[in-house]
Design a protein around this motif. Structure first.
Motif, PDB file in Angstrom:
ATOM      1  N   LEU A 182       0.834  -1.208   0.000  1.00 53.74           N
ATOM      2  CA  LEU A 182       0.000   0.000   0.000  1.00 53.74           C
ATOM      3  C   LEU A 182       0.867   1.257   0.000  1.00 53.74           C
ATOM      4  O   LEU A 182       0.525   2.248  -0.671  1.00 53.74           O
ATOM      5  N   ARG A 183       1.969   1.237   0.712  1.00 49.95           N
ATOM      6  CA  ARG A 183       2.880   2.381   0.707  1.00 49.95           C
ATOM      7  C   ARG A 183       3.413   2.638  -0.695  1.00 49.95           C
ATOM      8  O   ARG A 183       3.545   3.798  -1.113  1.00 49.95           O
ATOM      9  N   GLN A 184       3.713   1.561  -1.415  1.00 51.60           N
ATOM     10  CA  GLN A 184       4.199   1.726  -2.786  1.00 51.60           C
ATOM     11  C   GLN A 184       3.110   2.307  -3.690  1.00 51.60           C
ATOM     12  O   GLN A 184       3.375   3.183  -4.521  1.00 51.60           O
ATOM     13  N   ARG A 185       1.873   1.841  -3.509  1.00 47.65           N
ATOM     14  CA  ARG A 185       0.770   2.349  -4.328  1.00 47.65           C
ATOM     15  C   ARG A 185       0.481   3.817  -4.038  1.00 47.65           C
ATOM     16  O   ARG A 185       0.113   4.576  -4.935  1.00 47.65           O
ATOM     17  N   LEU A 186       0.672   4.231  -2.771  1.00 49.73           N
ATOM     18  CA  LEU A 186       0.433   5.631  -2.392  1.00 49.73           C
ATOM     19  C   LEU A 186       1.635   6.527  -2.655  1.00 49.73           C
ATOM     20  O   LEU A 186       1.542   7.749  -2.489  1.00 49.73           O
ATOM     21  N   GLY A 187       2.749   5.958  -3.049  1.00 46.73           N
ATOM     22  CA  GLY A 187       3.949   6.754  -3.303  1.00 46.73           C
ATOM     23  C   GLY A 187       4.712   7.114  -2.050  1.00 46.73           C
ATOM     24  O   GLY A 187       5.602   7.983  -2.089  1.00 46.73           O
ATOM     25  N   LEU A 188       4.412   6.444  -0.918  1.00 46.24           N
ATOM     26  CA  LEU A 188       5.080   6.757   0.330  1.00 46.24           C
ATOM     27  C   LEU A 188       6.404   6.024   0.489  1.00 46.24           C
ATOM     28  O   LEU A 188       7.131   6.280   1.462  1.00 46.24           O
ATOM     29  N   ASP A 189       6.694   5.114  -0.425  1.00 44.25           N
ATOM     30  CA  ASP A 189       7.954   4.383  -0.332  1.00 44.25           C
ATOM     31  C   ASP A 189       9.112   5.171  -0.934  1.00 44.25           C
ATOM     32  O   ASP A 189      10.275   4.800  -0.756  1.00 44.25           O
ATOM     33  N   ALA A 190       8.814   6.244  -1.648  1.00 48.28           N
ATOM     34  CA  ALA A 190       9.877   7.067  -2.243  1.00 48.28           C
ATOM     35  C   ALA A 190      10.583   7.858  -1.149  1.00 48.28           C
ATOM     36  O   ALA A 190      10.071   8.031  -0.035  1.00 48.28           O
ATOM     37  N   SER A 191      11.773   8.326  -1.478  1.00 47.03           N
ATOM     38  CA  SER A 191      12.537   9.117  -0.513  1.00 47.03           C
ATOM     39  C   SER A 191      11.851  10.469  -0.286  1.00 47.03           C
ATOM     40  O   SER A 191      11.034  10.919  -1.097  1.00 47.03           O
ATOM     41  N   ILE A 192      12.207  11.103   0.823  1.00 45.38           N
ATOM     42  CA  ILE A 192      11.602  12.397   1.155  1.00 45.38           C
ATOM     43  C   ILE A 192      11.870  13.441   0.063  1.00 45.38           C
ATOM     44  O   ILE A 192      10.942  14.153  -0.344  1.00 45.38           O
ATOM     45  N   PRO A 193      13.103  13.566  -0.452  1.00 51.51           N
ATOM     46  CA  PRO A 193      13.319  14.541  -1.543  1.00 51.51           C
ATOM     47  C   PRO A 193      12.473  14.245  -2.773  1.00 51.51           C
ATOM     48  O   PRO A 193      11.946  15.170  -3.408  1.00 51.51           O
ATOM     49  N   GLU A 194      12.315  12.948  -3.117  1.00 51.84           N
ATOM     50  CA  GLU A 194      11.498  12.610  -4.279  1.00 51.84           C
ATOM     51  C   GLU A 194      10.021  12.970  -4.038  1.00 51.84           C
ATOM     52  O   GLU A 194       9.351  13.495  -4.940  1.00 51.84           O
ATOM     53  N   GLN A 195       9.547  12.698  -2.846  1.00 48.83           N
ATOM     54  CA  GLN A 195       8.162  13.071  -2.529  1.00 48.83           C
ATOM     55  C   GLN A 195       7.980  14.590  -2.563  1.00 48.83           C
ATOM     56  O   GLN A 195       6.939  15.085  -3.003  1.00 48.83           O
ATOM     57  N   PHE A 196       8.997  15.316  -2.102  1.00 48.30           N
ATOM     58  CA  PHE A 196       8.905  16.779  -2.091  1.00 48.30           C
ATOM     59  C   PHE A 196       8.860  17.334  -3.507  1.00 48.30           C
ATOM     60  O   PHE A 196       8.070  18.248  -3.806  1.00 48.30           O
ATOM     61  N   VAL A 197       9.686  16.795  -4.398  1.00 47.45           N
ATOM     62  CA  VAL A 197       9.688  17.252  -5.789  1.00 47.45           C
ATOM     63  C   VAL A 197       8.339  16.954  -6.443  1.00 47.45           C
ATOM     64  O   VAL A 197       7.777  17.791  -7.164  1.00 47.45           O
ATOM     65  N   THR A 198       7.810  15.765  -6.187  1.00 50.20           N
ATOM     66  CA  THR A 198       6.498  15.411  -6.736  1.00 50.20           C
ATOM     67  C   THR A 198       5.411  16.343  -6.209  1.00 50.20           C
ATOM     68  O   THR A 198       4.525  16.788  -6.955  1.00 50.20           O
ATOM     69  N   TYR A 199       5.502  16.651  -4.917  1.00 53.20           N
ATOM     70  CA  TYR A 199       4.506  17.537  -4.301  1.00 53.20           C
ATOM     71  C   TYR A 199       4.591  18.942  -4.879  1.00 53.20           C
ATOM     72  O   TYR A 199       3.564  19.569  -5.172  1.00 53.20           O
ATOM     73  N   LEU A 200       5.814  19.453  -5.056  1.00 52.64           N
ATOM     74  CA  LEU A 200       5.979  20.783  -5.646  1.00 52.64           C
ATOM     75  C   LEU A 200       5.444  20.823  -7.072  1.00 52.64           C
ATOM     76  O   LEU A 200       4.820  21.812  -7.476  1.00 52.64           O
ATOM     77  N   GLY A 201       5.684  19.773  -7.814  1.00 50.22           N
ATOM     78  CA  GLY A 201       5.163  19.732  -9.175  1.00 50.22           C
ATOM     79  C   GLY A 201       3.644  19.808  -9.202  1.00 50.22           C
ATOM     80  O   GLY A 201       3.058  20.495 -10.042  1.00 50.22           O
ATOM     81  N   GLY A 202       2.999  19.110  -8.266  1.00 46.93           N
ATOM     82  CA  GLY A 202       1.549  19.183  -8.185  1.00 46.93           C
ATOM     83  C   GLY A 202       1.063  20.573  -7.803  1.00 46.93           C
ATOM     84  O   GLY A 202       0.075  21.070  -8.354  1.00 46.93           O
ATOM     85  N   LEU A 203       1.765  21.225  -6.854  1.00 48.63           N
ATOM     86  CA  LEU A 203       1.365  22.567  -6.446  1.00 48.63           C
ATOM     87  C   LEU A 203       1.472  23.553  -7.592  1.00 48.63           C
ATOM     88  O   LEU A 203       0.615  24.429  -7.750  1.00 48.63           O
ATOM     89  N   LEU A 204       2.523  23.435  -8.395  1.00 49.90           N
ATOM     90  CA  LEU A 204       2.681  24.342  -9.526  1.00 49.90           C
ATOM     91  C   LEU A 204       1.573  24.160 -10.558  1.00 49.90           C
ATOM     92  O   LEU A 204       1.265  25.086 -11.310  1.00 49.90           O
TER      93      LEU A 204
END
Length: 313
Positions: A51-73
């Motif tokens: 489930l963590r992999q499906r939710l994208g929570l298994d990625a590293s913190i920097p990778e999650q942050f970049v993905t999150y910033l991309g969504g915000l933009l």
């Protein structure tokens, strides 16, 4: 004025960038795994990892942050893990009670605080001044949840004038929903009026003895015209500041009141998201609240320019 507005907008952008970073880090370092919460105590480690992999929570913190910033933009606050709907939609569905509760509370607070603060300063040292100051200190010391429970017991349970909780059913009219907000709005409004009252009194005391006030009186101008047109107008800068801060505080302070009165607002959504570690909802709600704080401060800064032309220079 345009240059001042542009400078404020640049400052707002910097503040929001810092808020995005800080909120993301704080939410991620908080103990608790949303995948484990969703699957329950009987879930296996393999199920949680899947489930963590499906939710994208298994990625590293920097990778999650970049993905999150991309969504915000792109204007995307993410998707709620538990509600399975966009965060923006979840906040919009809960915005009505919080919005009207904040507006009504601010109107009640200013309607009480401004005249009481002005009269308290004008009648300094009198019984009215002492009573107003004492009541303001008392209101500032009362917890909102306690006052809300007292109002609920008296006006809802004993007198039956209002509902104890809720915001009306799905088919409730606008008037019925606003009726549900009377007690919560008075709870927040009375407590918030204490700070505005004290600042209004202090600001009026600073200007009532200034030269232009004495000059207006020496010209034979009516006393209340002197107080309202000259003294109060020149005391508006600190008063506007505290009203703006109160409006911003009401947005976040509504969480406790909404919980006490069972209002399905943004506050209850944030509480449930924190308990369930729903990262996207927590981040989105905090960003919206922070954005409203910044927006209120920007509006107050612009009002300074309109109220006092000297600020432009």
């Amino acid at each position: 004025m345009l240059r001042a507005a542009l400078n404020r907008l640049l400052g707002m952008a910097i503040v929001m960038a810092l808020v995005v970073t800080i909120v993301f880090i704080i939410v991620r370092v908080t103990p608790g795994d949303p995948a484990a919460v969703m699957l329950g105590p009987d879930a296996t480690a393999a199920d949680i990892a899947s489930l963590r992999q499906r939710l994208g929570l298994d990625a590293s913190i920097p990778e999650q942050f970049v993905t999150y910033l991309g969504g915000l933009l792109r204007g995307d606050l993410g998707t709620s893990i538990f509600l399975n709907i966009p965060v923006a939609q979840a906040l919009w569905l809960r915005a009505e009670p919080t919005f009207f509760l904040t507006i009504f509370s601010l109107l009640i607070a200013t309607a009480i605080a401004l005249p009481v603060g002005v009269l308290s300063a004008y009648w300094r040292g009198t019984l009215f001044d002492q009573a107003a100051t004492t009541l303001a200190m008392l209101a500032a010391s009362i917890p909102s949840f306690w006052l809300g429970l007292i109002f609920m017991q008296v006006f809802a349970v004993q007198l039956g004038w209002f509902n104890t909780s809720g915001f009306g059913g799905p088919g409730a009219s606008f008037a019925e929903r606003m009726h549900h907000l009377v007690l919560p709005a008075f709870t927040l409004g009375l407590i918030s009026s204490a700070l505005i009252t004290r600042f209004t009194r202090a600001a009026m005391l600073d200007v009532l003895n200034d030269d232009y006030v004495r000059t207006a009186r020496s010209k034979g101008m009516g006393e209340w015209r002197v107080v309202v047109r000259h003294a109060f107008k020149n005391a508006l800068i600190p008063i506007l500041t505290v009203v703006g801060l109160t409006a911003a505080l009401l947005i976040s302070g509504a969480i406790v009141t909404e919980t006490v009165f069972g209002l399905p607002g943004v506050g209850s959504l944030i509480v449930s998201a924190v308990l369930r570690r729903d990262y996207p909802v927590i981040q989105g709600a905090l960003l919206v609240v922070a954005g409203l704080y910044v927006l209120v401060n920007f509006i107050i800064d612009m009002l300074y320019l309109l109220v006092d032309p000297r600020v432009r220079y």
